[in-house]
Every structure is written in structure tokens, then in C-alpha cells.
Design an enzyme around this catalytic site. Structure first.
Site, short mmCIF file in Angstrom:
data_model
loop_
_atom_site.label_atom_id
_atom_site.label_comp_id
_atom_site.label_asym_id
_atom_site.label_seq_id
_atom_site.Cartn_x
_atom_site.Cartn_y
_atom_site.Cartn_z
N LEU A 183 42.25 60.28 38.85
CA LEU A 183 42.86 60.81 39.89
C LEU A 183 42.56 59.82 41.67
CD1 LEU A 183 39.77 64.13 39.97
CD2 LEU A 183 42.65 64.16 39.47
N CYS A 230 44.39 24.78 55.86
CA CYS A 230 44.73 22.99 55.53
C CYS A 230 46.84 22.44 55.68
CB CYS A 230 44.64 22.86 54.25
SG CYS A 230 44.68 21.20 53.77
N CYS A 236 40.76 18.31 51.43
CA CYS A 236 41.70 16.88 51.50
C CYS A 236 41.28 16.57 52.71
CB CYS A 236 42.75 17.09 51.15
SG CYS A 236 44.06 18.26 52.41
N CYS A 278 40.31 20.41 56.11
CA CYS A 278 40.03 20.81 54.79
C CYS A 278 39.24 20.49 54.18
CB CYS A 278 41.23 20.91 54.53
SG CYS A 278 41.27 21.22 52.66
N TYR A 336 34.09 49.36 40.02
CA TYR A 336 35.09 50.04 39.63
C TYR A 336 36.32 50.47 40.47
CZ TYR A 336 38.68 51.22 36.71
OH TYR A 336 39.63 52.07 35.95
N ASP A 337 35.68 51.37 41.57
CA ASP A 337 36.50 51.96 42.03
C ASP A 337 37.08 51.05 43.25
OD1 ASP A 337 35.88 54.94 41.39
OD2 ASP A 337 33.83 55.33 41.95
N GLU A 359 35.04 70.56 43.05
CA GLU A 359 33.69 70.75 41.58
C GLU A 359 33.43 69.19 41.47
OE1 GLU A 359 36.34 70.51 37.90
OE2 GLU A 359 37.61 71.48 38.90
N LYS A 380 32.26 65.75 39.92
CA LYS A 380 33.61 65.09 38.83
C LYS A 380 31.71 64.39 38.11
CE LYS A 380 36.07 60.81 39.13
NZ LYS A 380 35.40 60.21 37.94
#
Length: 741
Positions: free
Chosen positions: A128, A482, A467, A464, A81-82, A161, A163
Site C-alpha cells: 500500500l 567544491c 582538497c 573544500c 522503513y517507511d 480499518e 493496519k
């Protein structure tokens, strides 16, 4: 064999040999089906690729927020997530014009559940900003000193402190009595869990000597021992077991029956406050001491630090104790200790400037590189993806990693300097994978001692794979692209997908999959075609109804959603056009300035002449620079693009923008310019103060400027302001006007 390798994809993910494995898309996040694009490093992203990535990150983070804050059932690890949030922020920092209206950077938590009554926080519960390295912390200190105008050696203390990995809770006391407890929710509105909070032993029901109004904020959590005991008890009785202590704490607090919460061993650490009728102290440290006097539990590892090096030493001390604390933590939080300086620093949209969370590092793992695939993105970028033997990294099974571009594979960066000591990456190599600092799994290192005999250097394609068009690499570009343009199936449909995406017209029932199918069937080729579907195919759209999963109701729902989109807000339509450099934020700025598409188009036509008032007016919009303005004018005056827009406008009637409401301060709604040297505050602080009062801050003086605040050395801006008859005041007068003196 498909480019996805010898795997098949089902509703539950990636399957092989009858065994379900977790599939991660190139973002490294569970999606259920493979994505068509691979992503390059932020510094190598093109504008179009960045826009697409921000849209995808917005969707992923919105889902993750709901799972974590509302459903108490996150599918992403904290590190993932972070990393998502950090990548989103990094892209927005590099492409500020692309910032979306629903940017995750501006979101806190998730909308509260309908299960509980709602509580509007008197003071928002913000999140935060995150730091991941020692240098990030030193930069944090430097930013604060710069904002406050403090010398490098000026005393500046912080608190450090742990978390806590739990559920944020705000406790409101009036006349010393607990009257309300609310979860964070989306930061503005939370859930009323007062009855449940009263059952937690660590939460006092009355406070002696407290101010008339005091909101104490902190974290509800569950210890490892209590979590194990609860899960054992739940298993014995056939109840729900929890994946981790955080989920257990959140699920226990959010029970409809408070007696169930009472039976759960919840604890509470106090560390902050919201609304307060009278200050408790002058520093963070002293305020926490007052909390302790009121009967709250304060984390015993909270200390005062005099320097960034002290902060880092405490970080390492806490990290060393992490395994033996008996409860989950995921980093260390630093806060400026002086509350008056906190007030001066203020807040960004979702985070305070005076605090930061220093997160613990993510995990590393070794695995084998089984293949390198090339995927083609929206702008034609050829991006290599490493297909890996599945390995767990940071609590998630990873089977793909970005290889960025051909330089990265060859062991050099975009400037030609060696990376990984110049070691290239080959199929069959054992590679070290990591996820720290970026959501996309990356390869950190190669174990040359395990390289298979005969492993050949990777031959990056020059055509590519979709294509067959040439894929040249332009001078200064980090990627091959491409050259097929719209004849390339990997590129052609992306503009339509963007137009119907959530940040744009958000047409229910017309997602990426449906757009791809309709495009392949020749039903739509440009945005205007979406709004002529019913007319062209008749009321029934029998071809659609004949498809699996579609019927009368679903087809009619689609038509209804399309009709609703005909009056979508002007800003969303503008964003949906996918103009380079014009993101959601820029679209909103332009819409609020011009109000209608017709007015914008007229202004754009006039702004072709860059000596015109129309061009100057466009540049005077705060947040619109020359690159953005030129892209807007160039695109909307290009013949084919304008014809497409006109065909679209013939089918829709965008709702005009409503000018934003302003407050009643003396400068609300006015355009201000600061120039010269400010002596009592930094330029950043002055700008933040003005914007908080409802003013717009521009970078240059024009006929639209209402007020110039001039310090010593004002120079040409002051001269121009006087020539235009614009009011000019000094810094002292500005402080009086702003209520600072």
C-alpha cells in the site's frame, strides 16, 4: 582527530570508551562504517546526488525487505522503513528520469526463502502507498476524484480499518475447501505454508456457499499476552525468544514442523481477496460481511466513512485505542468502498490507486548537538552533518542528523523565508530530533533557553575541506560546491563506484571500498581501465594478492566477474556511464528503443541537429523529455566523454536489448496519443487503460504515432495526425477498441 570525531569504527559499529554504540550513517540507517557523503533535503538534491542516494536507498531497502519478509528479523523499525520508502519515492518524483530498474517503488516484499516450496500468486499481493498527515488523506481523496472525473461534492465512501502489524497470508479455497496458503513473498511468488495455516483456529478449512475459487487474504498476528507467554515458555526451555509479536508470528508460521506452529497462539484477520471466480458483493463493506459469514474474523474497528473528515476521525479514534487493543497496529488503512470504482482505478506497479495506509507518527527526542561536520558529496556539494549525543528516536539510536545546507543552519529556507522562527543552530544547542517523513534524522527545533553562554554562530566554510579548492555558491543553488572537480578525492572516484554499482555492471568483488583502493593506487581511473587490469598486471595481479584478504582464488574470482561484465546488458552499461538525467528507467527505455550502443551513438550524433528526424525520434520515446534528451546528446558528443566511451567499448561487448514482448490486444505494441476532452474517463484513466493493453502512450504526434484518440477540442494534434496519414478515432471507438463498450 578524524572528521568522525573521537570515535573508532570496527566490524560491529561505532565504539567509544570501550562501549559499543549503534552508529547511523547520514541516512540514519545502521551501516557499520561511516559514509563519506551527507545528504540534503530532497528539494535541494542535485541530479548526481539524487542518483547516488537512490542507489543507496535501493540497497538499504532490499536488505530491509529480506530481513522483514524472508528472515523475520528486521533491523529497522517500521517508521525507519517507511521513511526510507518515502524518501525514495520523493526523490523519484522530483527526478523521474533517475528511477532505477530495481527501484524499491516497484518492489513488494522479498524473494521467498528456499526452505519452502514456491507458490505463484494468481493475483499479485501488492503493498500500500503510505500517508503521514491529514493533508495526505485529503489529497488521496482528491486524486481519486480527479482520476474518476467526480465532482468535489459527489458521494464517495471509504472503509477504515486498523493496519495490523503481522504477516500477510493468502488462503486459496476451491469448491469451498482450503487447498493452499501462501505468504506474500515478493508479491508475485510466495512460500507454501498450507500445513501450518491449517493449524490456526481463525482459519476455516471449509467455506459454505463460497464461489468455486476464492482467495481470502489477511494478516497473521499474535496478541501481546500470547507473545509474552510464548517468550516466557521459550526462555524456560532454552528456545529462541522473539523481539516483538510480529517476528514471533512470522517465525511461528514459517516453521518446517506444522506441530510447532500448532503450539503457537496465532490469530488471523481477513480483510482482502485475490483471485475470485464470482463476485461476493458490490462493496468492500459487504464483502467483509460475507467473509464474516464464512467464519473469518473481521477487525471490529472496521467502519464505513462518508468523507475524508470521517476517515480522519476514525484514525484518531483507533490511535486513541492503540495501547489497549492487545495487539500491534501501525496505522489505519482506507479503501474505496465501491468495488466497481476500485476496478476502474486499478493499480500502479506495486500499489492500488484505491487504497492507502495512514501511518502513525514517529517519535521525537531532545539531545545535545556536539559538533557540525562538513562532508563532500559526489557532485562536490558541501553538506553539514550534526553530530549528536546518542539518543533513541523511533526505536533506533541516532547520533547524526542532516543540517541540509548553510541556510538551514542559519534558520531560513532556500527562498530566504524563516524556519524554526528564524532560530539558527549552534554547537552546544539542545535540539529536537525527528524521523517522521524522511529517513534522515532531522532537527525540528532548538531550545534557546538551554543555549550555552558564548555559543557562536556556525561559520560555514567557503573552501573544500577535502582538497582546499574554492567552494562557491552559484545563484539559485542551495548548496556550496567544491570547484576542484576530479582533483578532489571526494569526487573523483564516484563515477567508478557508480559504474560497478548493483544497478549498473554489478561486478562481484569490486565494490565501493575496492574501487577507492584501486583508484588511490593508480590502477583504475576510468571504466575502461577495469577491463584491462589483467592485461596490465598479468595473470597474477601480485600486487592485489599481496593485500590482506586477497589471494589466488579471490583475485581470479574478480577477474572472472570482470570478464562476465564484458557482456553486460546494454541498458546496464548505459546506466553505468552515469549520464546526468539518465537513470535506470531511462536507460531501459533507450536500450529498448535503440537495441545497441552503436545504434544509440549514431542516433545521438544525428540528433545534435534538433531539427532532425533523429532528435524527433529521441523525443518520441515515451518517458524521454527534452532535458533528458539534451543531456544524453550533449554528454555523448562531448569529445573527452566520447573518447572514454569508445575506450570502454573497445574492451566490452554489451548484450543488445531484447524488444519487450507485447500482448495480443488490438493496440499492443502501438503508440497512441490522446488529445482533446475525454467525456467518459479522465486522461489518467485512459492512459492507464492503454498501457494495460500493451500500448505506448506518447504526449505528441509524430511519424511514429499509430493512433490518435481525439475528443472535442482536439486542435493541432488532430490536424498534424491527418497530415501524416495517422488514423484518428473518437472516444466511443476507443472504448470499443479497448473492450470497454
Amino acid at each position: 582527530m578524524s572528521k568522525d570525531g573521537p570515535f573508532r569504527f570496527g566490524a560491529r559499529g561505532l565504539w567509544t570508551s570501550g562501549q559499543a554504540l549503534l552508529f547511523l550513517d547520514p541516512l540514519g540507517v545502521w551501516m557499520g562504517t561511516p559514509m563519506n557523503d551527507t545528504y540534503v533535503a530532497v528539494e535541494a538534491l542535485s541530479e548526481a546526488a539524487a542518483r547516488k542516494e537512490l542507489a543507496r536507498l535501493s540497497e538499504l531497502l532490499a536488505r530491509a525487505n529480506a530481513e522483514y519478509h524472508r528472515d523475520d528479523a528486521p533491523s529497522l523499525s517500521d517508521a525507519d522503513y517507511d521513511a526510507l520508502k518515502q524518501r525514495n519515492a520523493a526523490i523519484e518524483a522530483r527526478f523521474p528520469d533517475l528511477k532505477r530498474g530495481d527501484s524499491p517503488s516497484d518492489q513488494v516484499g522479498a524473494a521467498p526463502s528456499d526452505t519452502f516450496s514456491k507458490v505463484t500468486h494468481a493475483v499479485r499481493m501488492l503493498s500500500l502507498a503510505n500517508a503521514f498527515s491529514d493533508e495526505d488523506i485529503r489529497d488521496f481523496d482528491t486524486r481519486i476524484r480527479r482520476f474518476l472525473g467526480l465532482a468535489e461534492d459527489a458521494p464517495l465512501a471509504y472503509t477504515a480499518e486498523p493496519k495490523i502489524d503481522g504477516l500477510s497470508l493468502s488462503l486459496r479455497y476451491e469448491h469451498g475447501t482450503l487447498v493452499q496458503a501462501a505468504t506474500r513473498g515478493d508479491g508475485a511468488v510466495g512460500e507454501n505454508v498450507t500445513a501450518n495455516a491449517r493449524t490456526i483456529d481463525d482459519i476455516p478449512h471449509r467455506l459454505d456457499g463460497a464461489p468455486e475459487v476464492l482467495e481470502v487474504r489477511g494478516e497473521v498476528y499474535m496478541s501481546h499476552a500470547d507473545f509474552a507467554e510464548l517468550n516466557a515458555r521459550q526462555a524456560e526451555t532454552g528456545g529462541k525468544t522473539f523481539a516483538n509479536p510480529r517476528n514471533a508470528a512470522a517465525g511461528s508460521l514459517r516453521q518446517l514442523d506444522a506441530e510447532i506452529t500448532r503450539a503457537r497462539p496465532l490469530k488471523f484477520f481477513a480483510y482482502a481477496w485475490g483471485e475470485i471466480s464470482a463476485p461476493l458483493a458490490e462493496t468492500q463493506t459487504e464483502t467483509l460481511a460475507r467473509f464474516r459469514e464464512f467464519g473469518f474474523t473481521i477487525n471490529p474497528l472496521t467502519v464505513r466513512c462518508e468523507t475524508p473528515e470521517d476517515m480522519l476521525a476514525q484514525y484518531r479514534a483507533i490511535e486513541a485505542q492503540r495501547a489497549t487493543l492487545g495487539y500491534d497496529i501501525d496505522g489505519v488503512v482506507y479503501k474505496l468502498d465501491d468495488l466497481d470504482l476500485q476496478r476502474r482505478l486499478g493499480f500502479r506497479s506495486t500499489t492500488p490507486r484505491w487504497a492507502i495506509a495512514h501511518k502513525f507518527p514517529a517519535e521525537l527526542a531532545w539531545t545535545r548537538l556536539e559538533a557540525i561536520d562538513i562532508q563532500v558529496g559526489r557532485t562536490g556539494a558541501l553538506s553539514p552533518v550534526a553530530r549528536l549525543a546518542p539518543v533513541t528516536v523511533g526505536g533506533v539510536v541516532v547520533s547524526n542528523a542532516t543540517l541540509h545546507n548553510e541556510d538551514y543552519i542559519q534558520g531560513r529556507d532556500n527562498t530566504g523565508a524563516p524556519i524554526r522562527w528564524g532560530t539558527d543552530i549552534r554547537v552546544g544547542d539542545w535540539v529536537q530530533v525527528y524521523r517522521a517523513g524522511d529517513v534522515i534524522p532531522k532537527i525540528r527545533d532548538v531550545d534557546l533557553s538551554r543555549r550555552p553562554e558564548g555559543a557562536a554562530p556556525f561559520d560555514f566554510p567557503t573552501t573544500c575541506p577535502e582538497c582546499g579548492s574554492d567552494a562557491p555558491r552559484e545563484p539559485g543553488d542551495a548548496v556550496r560546491r567544491c570547484s576542484g572537480g576530479l582533483i578532489c578525492p571526494a569526487q573523483a572516484v564516484e563515477k567508478l563506484k557508480h559504474f560497478v554499482s548493483r544497478g549498473a555492471l554489478d561486478i562481484d568483488g569490486l565494490g565501493a571500498k575496492q574501487v577507492e583502493q584501486f583508484y588511490r593506487d593508480g590502477w583504475i581511473a576510468e571504466p575502461a581501465d577495469i577491463f584491462t587490469l589483467r592485461a596490465r598486471f598479468g595473470q597474477g595481479l601480485q600486487q592485489l594478492k599481496n593485500r590482506e584478504g586477497w589471494g589466488d582464488k579471490s583475485a581470479e574470482n574478480l577477474f572472472r566477474a570482470i570478464d562476465t561484465a564484458r557482456t553486460a546488458p546494454f541498458a546496464k552499461v548505459l546506466f553505468g556511464l552515469g549520464i546526468r538525467h539518465i537513470g535506470e528507467s531511462a536507460s531501459s527505455l533507450l536500450a529498448n528503443h535503440y537495441l545497441t550502443m552503436e545504434a544509440l551513438l549514431a542516433a545521438v550524433d544525428a540528433a545534435v541537429d534538433e531539427t532532425s528526424d533523429a532528435w524527433a525520434d529521441l523525443l518520441n520515446i515515451d518517458g524521454v523529455g527534452e532535458v533528458m534528451a539534451r543531456a544524453l546528446v550533449t554528454t555523448l558528443t562531448q569529445e573527452a566523454e566520447r573518447a572514454s566511451v569508445n575506450r570502454l567499448l573497445a574492451q566490452i561487448d554489451p548484450a543488445p536489448a531484447t524488444p519487450p514482448q507485447v500482448g495480443d490486444s488490438p493496440v499492443a505494441g502501438k503508440t497512441l496519443v490522446f488529445t482533446g476532452t475525454l467525456e467518459t474517463m479522465s486522461r489518467a484513466e485512459a492512459k492507464a487503460t492503454a498501457e494495460a493493453l500493451g500500448a505506448k502512450v506518447a504526449g505528441s504526434v509524430s511519424a511514429k504515432t499509430d493512433l490518435l484518440i481525439a475528443g472535442p477540442g482536439a486542435g493541432s494534434k488532430a490536424t498534424k495526425a491527418e497530415a501524416l496519414g495517422i488514423e484518428v478515432i473518437d472516444e466511443d471507438a476507443w472504448r470499443v477498441l479497448a473492450g470497454l463498450a
